[in-house]
Design an enzyme around this catalytic site. Structure first.
Site, PDB file in Angstrom:
ATOM      1  N   ASP A  26       0.858  -1.171   0.000  1.00  0.00           N
ATOM      2  CA  ASP A  26       0.000   0.000   0.000  1.00  0.00           C
ATOM      3  C   ASP A  26       0.906   1.237   0.000  1.00  0.00           C
ATOM      4  OD1 ASP A  26      -2.505   1.449   0.372  1.00  0.00           O
ATOM      5  OD2 ASP A  26      -1.751   1.854   2.389  1.00  0.00           O
ATOM      6  N   ASP A  28      -0.123   5.095   0.806  1.00  0.00           N
ATOM      7  CA  ASP A  28      -0.313   6.112   1.831  1.00  0.00           C
ATOM      8  C   ASP A  28      -0.245   5.475   3.213  1.00  0.00           C
ATOM      9  OD1 ASP A  28      -0.691   8.798   2.408  1.00  0.00           O
ATOM     10  OD2 ASP A  28      -2.298   8.947   0.925  1.00  0.00           O
TER      11      ASP A  28
HETATM   12 MG   LIG Z   1      -2.737   3.212   3.455  1.00  0.00          MG
END
Ligand SMILES: [Mg+2]
Length: 343
Positions: A26, A28
């Site tokens: 992932d 962010d």
């Molecule tokens: Mg995230």
């Protein structure tokens, strides 16, 4: 979910970057936050890649193209090609292309990332409900998307057209607080029309399928900061996961996680990718030991004793809490012991 509930974090004798062929990362809260690299991300990812691990970046954000995301990563010191980036726009475009013939017009409520992904699947993005679309797709349109776009979506959805959403993340964390995400915009159209969209993004199967198709991963490790997207998506896909504490999930939330939100491993940050993972061992009647820490249940509270690496204490606490909760959510008071770890 018919898997047996995980009751403690797993161990690995080898570094995770050696035990798995591909990291599905992932972005962010894992690699960057507010556009800047998270501490230890650049050097840890560099070392993992040098060791032979394939790195892929998996994002629910449908607004940016893989090209733009790859350029951003490269600028931060994490060299990436567009083909290393998988977005929910790509996953939803594939979902649409499986249900509509090539050349179909699709009303786009969203940004460039969504249009590029549709064209890649032979679909034709259009901008108005009057452009004779065969479907509607909704993705994050950025902070300046006007309300008239949601009106456009509602007109087309109310006519009975198939409706798709890239993802339904309700919120976007920003430096100034919590902002409404694409899921909030989807809710607006849902309330106006009474219809329900087909959704592609994490934690749902279309996103995981897109990721595996594009990376060819055989033994992937999902790496994320969010329990209800990254970690639940790994559960849905039946693959292992690493939670890092550099994003939205707190140590207390991890201790209280329900079964589909419990990761295989937990680490403070991406350095965990380069490390073996310690076993959490049962001790006594209902206690668990990890490193120098022992966690157990006393009445309706979790108890932690010992000292050492804070994350080992968290691993021991997870084992005690998850075992006590079984298939449910841990109701034990954990606030004080978790705070003691300072994570
Ligand atoms: Mg995230």
């Amino acid at each position: 979910m018919n898997q047996t509930a995980r009751t403690r974090p797993g161990g690995s004798e080898r570094a995770l970057s050696e035990a798995y062929d591909t990291a599905l990362l992932d972005l962010d809260g894992v690699v960057y936050a507010g556009g800047e690299a998270i501490a230890y991300a650049v050097e840890s990812l560099g070392a993992a890649r040098e060791g032979g691990m394939h790195l892929a970046y998996v994002t629910n954000n449908a607004a940016r193209t893989p090209q733009t995301v790859a350029e951003h990563l490269t600028r931060l010191g994490v060299p990436a090609e567009p083909s290393d980036v998988i977005t929910s726009a790509q996953a939803v475009a594939r979902l649409i292309s499986e249900q509509l013939p090539a050349g179909s017009r699709v009303l786009v409520i969203g940004a460039e990332g969504l249009r590029v992904a549709l064209r890649e699947r032979g679909l034709v993005p259009v901008e108005s409900a009057d452009d004779d679309p065969a479907a509607v797709v909704q993705g994050y349109g950025g902070p300046d998307m006007p309300w008239s776009r949601l009106m456009e979506a509602s007109y087309a959805v109310a006519r009975g057209l198939p409706w798709f959403a890239s993802n339904t993340d309700l919120t976007i964390p920003s430096g100034r607080g919590i902002a409404p995400g694409n899921g909030a915009a989807v809710e607006v159209v849902r309330i106006a029309t009474g219809a329900t969209p087909q959704v592609a993004g994490k934690p749902l199967p279309p996103m995981h399928r897109e990721t595996v198709l594009r990376t060819g991963a055989e033994r992937p490790l999902v790496v994320g900061d969010r329990l209800d997207t990254d970690i639940e998506g790994a559960h849905v896909g039946g693959v292992d996961s690493l939670l890092v504490l550099t994003g939205v999930t707190t140590a207390a939330q991890l201790v209280a996680a329900r079964p589909e939100h419990r990761p295989t491993y937990v680490a403070e940050d991406l350095r965990g990718l380069l490390e073996p993972q310690p076993e959490v061992e049962p001790v006594g009647d209902d206690g668990f030991r990890c490193g120098g820490w022992t966690a157990s249940v006393d009445g309706d509270a979790l108890v932690l004793a010992g000292e050492g690496e804070p994350v080992d204490g968290l691993r021991a606490l997870c084992a005690a809490a998850w075992t006590a909760a079984g298939d449910g959510v841990c109701e034990l008071d954990s606030g004080k012991v978790v705070a003691r770890l300072g994570l």
